[in-house]
Scaffold this active site. Structure first.
Site, PDB file in Angstrom:
ATOM      1  N   ARG A  72       0.823  -1.212   0.000  1.00 25.89           N
ATOM      2  CA  ARG A  72       0.000   0.000   0.000  1.00 25.89           C
ATOM      3  C   ARG A  72       0.858   1.263   0.000  1.00 25.89           C
ATOM      4  O   ARG A  72       0.667   2.159  -0.818  1.00 25.89           O
ATOM      5  CB  ARG A  72      -0.923   0.000   1.224  1.00 25.89           C
ATOM      6  N   ILE A  73       1.791   1.346   0.966  1.00 29.14           N
ATOM      7  CA  ILE A  73       2.585   2.566   1.078  1.00 29.14           C
ATOM      8  C   ILE A  73       3.559   2.676  -0.087  1.00 29.14           C
ATOM      9  O   ILE A  73       3.732   3.750  -0.675  1.00 29.14           O
ATOM     10  CB  ILE A  73       3.314   2.607   2.426  1.00 29.14           C
ATOM     11  N   ASP A 127       9.934  -6.716  -5.001  1.00 24.00           N
ATOM     12  CA  ASP A 127       8.911  -7.305  -4.135  1.00 24.00           C
ATOM     13  C   ASP A 127       8.532  -8.657  -4.723  1.00 24.00           C
ATOM     14  O   ASP A 127       7.729  -8.741  -5.658  1.00 24.00           O
ATOM     15  CB  ASP A 127       7.680  -6.409  -4.045  1.00 24.00           C
ATOM     16  N   ALA A 138       9.874   2.428   7.422  1.00 22.20           N
ATOM     17  CA  ALA A 138       9.063   1.229   7.654  1.00 22.20           C
ATOM     18  C   ALA A 138       9.197   0.767   9.096  1.00 22.20           C
ATOM     19  O   ALA A 138       8.339   1.046   9.934  1.00 22.20           O
ATOM     20  CB  ALA A 138       9.462   0.137   6.683  1.00 22.20           C
ATOM     21  N   ASP A 160      13.394   7.407   9.849  1.00 24.02           N
ATOM     22  CA  ASP A 160      12.271   7.741  10.733  1.00 24.02           C
ATOM     23  C   ASP A 160      12.065   6.667  11.790  1.00 24.02           C
ATOM     24  O   ASP A 160      11.313   6.868  12.736  1.00 24.02           O
ATOM     25  CB  ASP A 160      10.990   7.917   9.900  1.00 24.02           C
ATOM     26  N   GLU A 174      13.924   2.238  19.954  1.00 24.01           N
ATOM     27  CA  GLU A 174      13.244   3.528  20.042  1.00 24.01           C
ATOM     28  C   GLU A 174      12.782   3.773  21.481  1.00 24.01           C
ATOM     29  O   GLU A 174      12.345   2.836  22.149  1.00 24.01           O
ATOM     30  CB  GLU A 174      12.054   3.558  19.084  1.00 24.01           C
ATOM     31  N   HIS A 192      10.062   8.845  14.377  1.00 22.64           N
ATOM     32  CA  HIS A 192       8.964   7.946  14.010  1.00 22.64           C
ATOM     33  C   HIS A 192       7.685   8.743  13.756  1.00 22.64           C
ATOM     34  O   HIS A 192       6.638   8.524  14.373  1.00 22.64           O
ATOM     35  CB  HIS A 192       8.735   6.895  15.105  1.00 22.64           C
ATOM     36  N   GLY A 206       6.079   8.874  10.805  1.00 21.13           N
ATOM     37  CA  GLY A 206       5.373   8.421   9.610  1.00 21.13           C
ATOM     38  C   GLY A 206       3.870   8.563   9.677  1.00 21.13           C
ATOM     39  O   GLY A 206       3.228   9.030   8.734  1.00 21.13           O
ATOM     40  N   ALA A 207       3.282   8.185  10.785  1.00 28.43           N
ATOM     41  CA  ALA A 207       1.823   8.233  10.915  1.00 28.43           C
ATOM     42  C   ALA A 207       1.351   9.433  11.723  1.00 28.43           C
ATOM     43  O   ALA A 207       0.171   9.523  12.063  1.00 28.43           O
ATOM     44  CB  ALA A 207       1.324   6.952  11.578  1.00 28.43           C
TER      45      ALA A 207
END
Length: 536
Positions: A152-153, A172, A233, A258, A263, A282, A284-285
């Site tokens: 998706r990403i 992939d 990711a 990221d 972490e 982090h 990303g979202a």
């Protein structure tokens, strides 16, 4: 008893509201509970919803005696012990699409920031300098973008890359040729080939046994001079020590990170001293839209599972490309056909089931794995503890008990929506077939060599008898005297006066003595009764 849900991390309240508004649900929101406290309390809940801060360990899952579902408000589930969740039959549901745009946009913002020296420019201006000539950057147009993981990403990044005039290559091994064509990306034969041919390499894969350390020294050495490596990711996919060593050679343009192996990134980490690395915590979202989207997606998925046993979003159920709206009837037929087969083998005196084969018509070909799970659950009903036996763990439990599971070919199926199970116990085998139409209840169409037509619901009685006059009347009278109502009665025979088989649907289970009384009738040789779990 109400359904109880614990929200353990900071999940957007719009998603939590979906659960709080559902009748019969009780929701406790208690972010960042210490692990020992969470372990003490987890046994009170049917579901847990969290983000990456809560580790769902094997110990925690084992302590959750009534736990049915784990919800992850995000994509990655590396903080969840998937193997133990599957073994226990606990569904794991994530929100794979909610943060797609957020990550794709951050990718381009961070890469452009690196290529155009935005961080250095900002610092120089704040320090009173005008370093215009020293901050000349490079453009994305005409560059080759290498995408590791075209999901998706990765696909979202690919669509935006074309707008920048980039050429795309991707690696992939699990993506179809059609996905590569739709994203106008060339398929790289190997990861090393992708690394060698791209100006910018970005990683968009999950973290698992296959991808941990996937990009190490050998892969990094294949990067072309002046290239950029990006990881948004999961930390651990790139070997950080190997990346530092490669950056120290000063032949790469730099890296954008990221995510990290550990972490948060604490202390005097060597990444902090490198001006050629863009570091973000982090993020990303971390957009308002993304946080709302993932919260709504995961809470809706957990709600639908708890209310309707909807497993279409569960990561540990292999649904494949099946039409999930059309699956419930097929799943019910597969499970009940296998239950009937196992019961018939038991009536014959056969012992443990040794093999189960499921075949389908073409309409259910892509749903073969999940239908096989349903059949495995049917074989195991009343054999193992059914408290947590479901589509999630049925195949694993069957394998642990030595039952060989097979998917057969559907090329010769009598109907596009046909399902057939063959269950073996030693030298004995029973074959049960049926059809799950779109607009009607599923029906049994075959038991062994007999053609039948009956709906497998509530309680089913299968009688083996001689084809002589009066048998049907005597069976009906006996069941009527026992207070049992007959819903359907189908009599099948191979030849007049020979062996016959009756399939009788009952409105409820007959009293235990009814089977013995039926066997006392002169023309009945075997009686098998199957009651289906969770029926009306």
């Amino acid at each position: 008893m109400p359904v109880r849900i614990l929200v353990t991390d900071r999940v957007n309240p719009v998603g939590i509201a979906l659960l709080e508004e559902t009748p019969g649900f009780e929701v406790d929101v208690e972010p960042t509970l210490p692990p020992d406290v969470l372990r003490q309390r987890v046994g009170e809940y049917d579901a847990i919803i969290g983000r990456s801060a809560t580790s769902i360990t094997a110990d925690l899952l084992q302590a959750g005696g009534r736990l049915r579902c784990i919800g992850r408000a995000g994509v990655g589930v590396d903080n969840v012990d998937m193997e133990e969740a599957t073994r226990l039959g606990v569904a794991v549901i994530n929100a794979p699409a909610g943060n797609t745009v957020a990550v794709a946009e951050l990718f381009f913002g961070a890469v452009i920031g690196l290529l155009r020296n935005l961080g250095r420019a900002d610092r120089s201006m704040r320090e009173g300098r005008w370093d215009r000539s020293a901050l000349t950057g490079t453009e994305l147009k005409g560059k080759t973008l290498g995408i590791v993981g075209l999901g998706r990403i990765g696909s979202e990044v690919a669509r935006r890359a074309h707008a920048f005039g980039m050429t795309l290559t991707a690696f992939d091994p699990y993506a179809s040729d059609d996905r590569f064509q739709r994203n106008r990306a060339e398929r790289a034969p190997t990861l090393e080939a992708l690394m060698a041919g791209a100006d910018v390499v970005t990683v968009h894969t999950p973290l698992n046994k296959e991808t941990r350390g996937m990009i190490g020294a050998a892969q990094l050495s294949a990067l072309r001079d002046g290239s950029v490596l990006v990881n948004m990711a999961r930390g651990g996919i790139i070997d950080e020590e190997a990346l530092l060593a490669e950056l120290a050679k000063e032949r790469l343009r730099g890296a954008v990170l990221d995510v990290y192996s550990t972490e948060p990134l604490e202390g005097e980490h060597p990444f902090r001293d490198r001006p050629d690395v863009v570091l973000t915590p982090h993020l990303g979202a971390s957009t308002m839209e993304s946080q709302r989207n993932v919260a709504v997606d995961v809470c809706a998925g957990v709600r639908d599972f708890l209310l309707h046993d909807d497993l279409s979003r569960s990561l540990n159920v292999e649904v494949g490309g099946a039409d999930t709206d059309a699956l419930p009837a097929a799943l019910r037929l597969a499970r009940r056909a296998a239950s009937i087969a196992r019961a018939l083998l038991s009536t014959r005196g056969a012992r443990a089931v040794s093999a189960l084969t499921l075949s389908t018509g073409n309409d259910f070909a892509s749903a073969g794995p999940v239908l096989l799970s349903a059949a495995a659950a049917g074989v195991l009903e009343n054999v193992v503890d059914a408290g947590r036996l479901n589509l999630i763990n049925a195949r694993q439990v069957a394998s642990e008990r030595g039952i060989e599971l097979r998917l057969g070919s559907g090329s010769k199926a009598p109907h596009l929506r046909a399902i057939e199970v063959r269950v073996q116990a030693g030298d004995e085998e029973v074959r049960i077939g049926g059809v799950a139409p779109l607009d009607a209840d599923p029906r049994l169409t075959r038991i062994a060599d007999f053609h039948v037509d009956v709906t497998p619901r509530r309680t089913l009685m299968v009688l083996h008898n001689r084809d002589v006059p009066g048998v049907i009347g005597r069976v009906g009278t006996l069941l009527g005297n026992a207070g049992v109502n007959i819903a359907e009665y189908h009599q099948a025979r191979m030849a007049q006066g020979g062996e016959a088989l009756a399939v009788v649907t009952l409105d409820g289970p007959p009293p235990p003595e009814a089977s013995a009384q039926l066997l006392e009738l002169p023309d009945i040789s075997r009686v098998t009764v199957v009651s289906f779990r969770g029926d009306d």
